[in-house]
Design an enzyme around this catalytic site. Structure first.
Site, short mmCIF file in Angstrom:
data_model
loop_
_atom_site.label_atom_id
_atom_site.label_comp_id
_atom_site.label_asym_id
_atom_site.label_seq_id
_atom_site.Cartn_x
_atom_site.Cartn_y
_atom_site.Cartn_z
N THR A 1 0.84 -1.03 0.03
CA THR A 1 0.13 0.03 -0.10
C THR A 1 1.09 1.27 0.27
O THR A 1 2.11 1.27 -0.15
CB THR A 1 -1.13 -0.12 1.06
OG1 THR A 1 -1.96 1.02 1.01
CG2 THR A 1 -0.28 0.12 2.46
N LYS B 1 3.29 1.25 -3.86
CA LYS B 1 2.56 0.61 -4.98
C LYS B 1 3.38 0.71 -6.21
O LYS B 1 3.27 -0.14 -7.15
CB LYS B 1 1.03 1.09 -5.11
CG LYS B 1 0.29 0.70 -4.04
CD LYS B 1 -1.40 1.05 -4.30
CE LYS B 1 -2.13 0.45 -3.18
NZ LYS B 1 -3.61 0.65 -3.25
N ASN C 1 -0.34 -4.04 -5.99
CA ASN C 1 -0.81 -4.01 -4.69
C ASN C 1 -0.97 -5.35 -3.91
O ASN C 1 -1.14 -5.71 -2.66
CB ASN C 1 -2.39 -3.42 -4.49
CG ASN C 1 -3.42 -4.42 -4.58
OD1 ASN C 1 -3.23 -5.17 -5.65
ND2 ASN C 1 -4.46 -4.34 -4.09
N GLY D 1 -8.61 13.81 -9.66
CA GLY D 1 -7.52 13.39 -8.89
C GLY D 1 -6.61 12.35 -9.89
O GLY D 1 -7.33 11.53 -10.66
N GLY E 1 -3.52 10.73 -9.00
CA GLY E 1 -2.56 10.20 -8.02
C GLY E 1 -2.63 8.50 -8.22
O GLY E 1 -2.85 8.05 -9.24
N GLY E 2 -2.10 7.85 -7.10
CA GLY E 2 -2.03 6.29 -7.24
C GLY E 2 -3.02 5.32 -7.70
O GLY E 2 -3.02 4.73 -8.47
N TYR F 1 -13.82 5.83 2.28
CA TYR F 1 -14.64 5.30 3.26
C TYR F 1 -14.61 5.44 4.72
O TYR F 1 -15.46 5.01 5.46
CB TYR F 1 -14.50 3.59 3.18
CG TYR F 1 -13.12 3.06 3.24
CD1 TYR F 1 -12.52 2.96 4.73
CD2 TYR F 1 -12.37 2.93 2.21
CE1 TYR F 1 -11.19 2.60 4.66
CE2 TYR F 1 -10.81 2.59 2.45
CZ TYR F 1 -10.55 2.33 3.72
OH TYR F 1 -9.03 1.88 3.79
N GLY G 1 -16.06 3.75 -0.85
CA GLY G 1 -14.83 3.16 -1.13
C GLY G 1 -14.61 1.70 -0.46
O GLY G 1 -13.72 0.72 -0.40
P1 NAP Z 1 -2.58 10.18 -3.92
O1 NAP Z 1 -1.74 9.23 -4.87
O2 NAP Z 1 -2.03 10.88 -2.96
O3 NAP Z 1 -3.52 10.83 -5.00
C1 NAP Z 1 -4.19 12.07 -4.57
C2 NAP Z 1 -4.58 12.85 -6.05
O4 NAP Z 1 -5.57 13.90 -5.21
C3 NAP Z 1 -3.64 13.72 -6.39
O5 NAP Z 1 -3.51 13.64 -7.80
C4 NAP Z 1 -3.72 15.00 -5.90
O6 NAP Z 1 -3.12 16.17 -6.63
C5 NAP Z 1 -4.98 15.08 -5.85
N1 NAP Z 1 -5.51 16.46 -4.95
C6 NAP Z 1 -5.57 16.35 -3.57
N2 NAP Z 1 -6.13 17.55 -3.06
C7 NAP Z 1 -6.56 18.08 -4.12
C8 NAP Z 1 -7.34 19.32 -4.52
N3 NAP Z 1 -7.77 20.27 -3.41
N4 NAP Z 1 -7.57 19.68 -5.84
C9 NAP Z 1 -7.38 18.89 -6.72
N5 NAP Z 1 -6.77 17.75 -6.45
C10 NAP Z 1 -6.22 17.19 -5.35
O7 NAP Z 1 -3.73 9.29 -3.28
P2 NAP Z 1 -4.38 7.97 -3.74
O8 NAP Z 1 -3.45 6.77 -3.14
O9 NAP Z 1 -4.66 7.89 -5.05
O10 NAP Z 1 -5.54 7.99 -2.60
C11 NAP Z 1 -6.72 8.90 -3.03
C12 NAP Z 1 -7.94 8.52 -2.01
O11 NAP Z 1 -8.66 7.31 -2.40
C13 NAP Z 1 -7.72 8.37 -0.57
O12 NAP Z 1 -8.50 8.96 0.10
C14 NAP Z 1 -7.37 6.94 -0.10
O13 NAP Z 1 -7.89 6.70 0.88
C15 NAP Z 1 -8.69 6.54 -1.13
N6 NAP Z 1 -8.41 5.10 -1.75
C16 NAP Z 1 -9.27 4.29 -1.58
C17 NAP Z 1 -9.12 2.85 -1.68
C18 NAP Z 1 -10.02 1.78 -1.21
O14 NAP Z 1 -9.84 0.62 -1.51
N7 NAP Z 1 -11.13 2.26 -1.18
C19 NAP Z 1 -7.68 2.55 -2.39
C20 NAP Z 1 -7.06 3.58 -2.62
C21 NAP Z 1 -7.08 4.90 -2.48
P3 NAP Z 1 -1.48 16.41 -6.19
O15 NAP Z 1 -0.71 15.33 -6.85
O16 NAP Z 1 -1.51 17.87 -6.84
O17 NAP Z 1 -1.42 16.72 -4.87
#
Ligand code: NAP
Length: 304
Positions: free
Chosen positions: A69, A73, A94, A134, A136-137, A247, A268
């Site tokens: 995680t 990843k 993952n 978004g 991100g990952g 979630y 989620g």
């Molecule tokens: P991450 O890699 O940090 O990516 C987050 C993305 O959101 C980045 O592109 C970031 O932009 C963008 N962002 C953050 N704040 C923003 C804002 N105010 N305006 C516009 N864009 C914004 O995180 P991740 O791993 O993808 O996870 C994202 C969310 O999904 C988390 O809440 C996580 O808990 C959830 N998630 C859930 C599961 C599940 O199984 N349900 C699995 C994975 C993730 P920057 O790069 O510019 O910061």
């Protein structure tokens, strides 16, 4: 009386940092108990510098499988001998499974986890448009899933043009229907183009893959942020589905608002449960894993 089994306990675990809030140990150990398997799932926090050594050492001690995680990843890929096509497509791993020669194979069950609630809706996605907030990952697994479901148009929205272009460049070959658009919901720096509004109006599925709206505290819901404004939520098609990867809290403020306007909403938790169930199937070879037990274990942990 303590009874020691002569059958050694089989080890699986999760590597990441931090891991204190991970629900995976609770879900997986509940599944092992239900299946009467003498297996143990442990959380193994690890920094980037120790990652390579830990992965090698876990194969030496006959570990059966590993979940990976945040934040490993993507960078775990360089330490793994083999990737499955889905992990290659997502550009993220993952789950590690053992090859017959003892080497780790990297795969991605987030894609299946994300897809499962969509598949239950029996919709032909081929004519549908999706927007992902978004880049991100987790957005990588989402794009892979939407590509496999054959969405005709996938738009990724983000606040950083360089990250967006890099994201699309690495996915374009596998997902030619992927495009990007600039968007930022920060109150200090609002960036919302007319193009973004048009994309929202046309979207059949809206996915929040940002952390906006996530909190561990349930105190004051009115102070919670949502990635879309009320006005933007009002622009959505009546039949648009809203999928928030978050979630905690459950439901998120975005889903509360969308549900109050009659939208079909997905949070989620099911993605988390289903990715865990898919990993468990790969490690144990058991297809009929106790998904409801895993869901209940995650839910009761979230309620405490
Ligand atoms: P991450 O890699 O940090 O990516 C987050 C993305 O959101 C980045 O592109 C970031 O932009 C963008 N962002 C953050 N704040 C923003 C804002 N105010 N305006 C516009 N864009 C914004 O995180 P991740 O791993 O993808 O996870 C994202 C969310 O999904 C988390 O809440 C996580 O808990 C959830 N998630 C859930 C599961 C599940 O199984 N349900 C699995 C994975 C993730 P920057 O790069 O510019 O910061």
């Amino acid at each position: 009386m303590v009874v020691f089994s002569s059958i050694p306990t089989k080890l699986v675990g999760i590597i990441g940092n931090p891991l204190s809030h991970s629900l995976s140990p609770i879900m997986q150990n509940a599944a092992f108990a239900s299946l009467k398997l003498n297996w143990l799932y442990v959380a193994l926090p690890v920094t980037n510098t120790s990652l390579r050594h830990l992965i090698r050492d876990l194969s030496h001690i006959d570990c059966q499988g590993i979940n990976v995680t945040i934040p490993h990843k993507q960078n775990v890929i360089q330490h793994i001998a083999e990737l499955t096509p889905i992990a290659r497509q997502a550009g993220a791993v993952n789950t590690l499974i053992k090859a017959l020669n003892g080497n780790w194979i990297g795969t991605n069950t987030d894609v299946e986890g994300f897809m499962t609630p969509l598949k239950t809706r029996n919709i032909n996605w081929k004519t549908k448009k999706a927007i992902i907030l978004g880049c991100g990952g987790s957005a990588r697994a989402v794009v892979t899933a939407l590509t496999r479901l054959e969405f005709c148009n996938i738009i990724i929205a983000g606040r950083n043009i360089i990250s967006l272009q890099k994201f699309v460049d690495t996915c374009k070959e596998m997902s030619p229907q992927l495009e990007y658009i600039l968007w930022n919901n920060d109150s200090t720096h609002t960036l919302e183009t007319a193009g973004f509004q048009q994309v929202l109006k046309e979207a059949d599925l809206i996915i929040n893959s940002t952390p906006i709206g996530m909190t561990k505290k349930y105190d004051s819901l009115k102070n919670f942020k949502t990635p879309l404004t009320d006005l933007q939520i009002d622009m959505l098609k009546d039949k648009a589905i809203i999928y928030d990867l978050i979630y905690t809290p459950r439901p998120t403020p975005l889903l509360i608002k969308a549900a109050s306007r009659g939208h079909d909403c997905i949070d989620g938790l099911e993605m988390l449960v289903q990715q865990g169930a898919a990993s468990l199937r790969l490690w144990t070879g058991i297809q009929d894993v106790p998904v409801q037990v895993m869901r209940n274990a995650a839910l009761s942990s979230l309620c405490n």
